[in-house]
Motif scaffolding. Sequence first.
Motif, PDB file in Angstrom:
ATOM      1  N   ARG A 219      -9.733   7.022  -5.968  1.00  0.00           N
ATOM      2  CA  ARG A 219      -8.392   7.541  -5.715  1.00  0.00           C
ATOM      3  C   ARG A 219      -7.458   7.350  -6.909  1.00  0.00           C
ATOM      4  NH1 ARG A 219      -6.231   5.119  -0.183  1.00  0.00           N
ATOM      5  NH2 ARG A 219      -4.485   6.471  -0.768  1.00  0.00           N
TER       6      ARG A 219
ATOM      7  N   ARG B  87      -8.893  -0.120  -1.907  1.00  0.00           N
ATOM      8  CA  ARG B  87      -8.464   1.177  -1.346  1.00  0.00           C
ATOM      9  C   ARG B  87      -9.323   2.340  -1.848  1.00  0.00           C
ATOM     10  NH1 ARG B  87      -2.938   3.900  -3.553  1.00  0.00           N
ATOM     11  NH2 ARG B  87      -3.616   4.441  -5.634  1.00  0.00           N
TER      12      ARG B  87
ATOM     13  N   ALA C 227       0.815  -1.209   0.000  1.00  0.00           N
ATOM     14  CA  ALA C 227       0.000   0.000   0.000  1.00  0.00           C
ATOM     15  C   ALA C 227       0.853   1.267   0.000  1.00  0.00           C
ATOM     16  CB  ALA C 227      -0.926  -0.001   1.216  1.00  0.00           C
TER      17      ALA C 227
ATOM     18  N   GLY D  92       1.982   1.622  -3.548  1.00  0.00           N
ATOM     19  CA  GLY D  92       0.934   1.458  -4.543  1.00  0.00           C
ATOM     20  C   GLY D  92       1.307   0.474  -5.623  1.00  0.00           C
TER      21      GLY D  92
END
Length: 236
Positions: A50, A46, A4, A7
């Motif tokens: 985004r 997530r 995370a 990414g």
Amino acid sequence: GFDAASGALRARHVRRLGSLVLAERTAALKPGPETARALARAAAARGLERLGWSDHQRQWLDRARFLHATAPDVWPDLSWPVLAQTAEEWLAPQLETVTSFGQTDADVLGRALSALLPWELSRRMEQEAPTHFEVPTGSRLPIDYAAEGGPTLSVRVQELFGLTTHPAIAGGRVPLVLALLSPAHRPIQLTRDLPAFWNGSWRDVRANMRGRYPKHPWPEDPARAEPTRRAKPRGE
């Protein structure tokens, strides 16, 4: 697995004897269908909103969602929750050459979006939910489909002079919300019925605006006046 912080997908090769780790090293990660599905699942987890959507792509989604609200039996539901549930179907095919969100761009996302509607509905979207509306002066102004009150057109009121029918979209079924602006682009009034505005509260608006913007035209009968982007010529 998905990291995370970066990414990106990461791969490691681990040798174990039961629960005991004997050796561990970073492994090469070759992009393909499996990594694409993993990256699509990570994007959904997530939050798809985004991702690096362009303004045009966000407006495209707003337009599609507006049309779904007007005719849910015709237009698919492209809300964020539904898109998250189906990310492996529509997003993953466009991620087979990448292993991180940093490698995705607007072109990749645009190709993914194009697969969400069949060609016929894509063509209808341009007709029923246009990106812009052309006002009587010839200005092409953007329509805000994400506005709280519904699709909204912000326009200086002088550019609507001479218009006697209220602008509508979705095949004429949905009137645009007109956010009428002063010459200084300050809000004057919202209306879903322009002829009623001309025949009603225009009188009070005219009286107020003439004092504030004396260099601009404020005709008694705006429905018959010439639309303009400019102030009055000198001497008038």
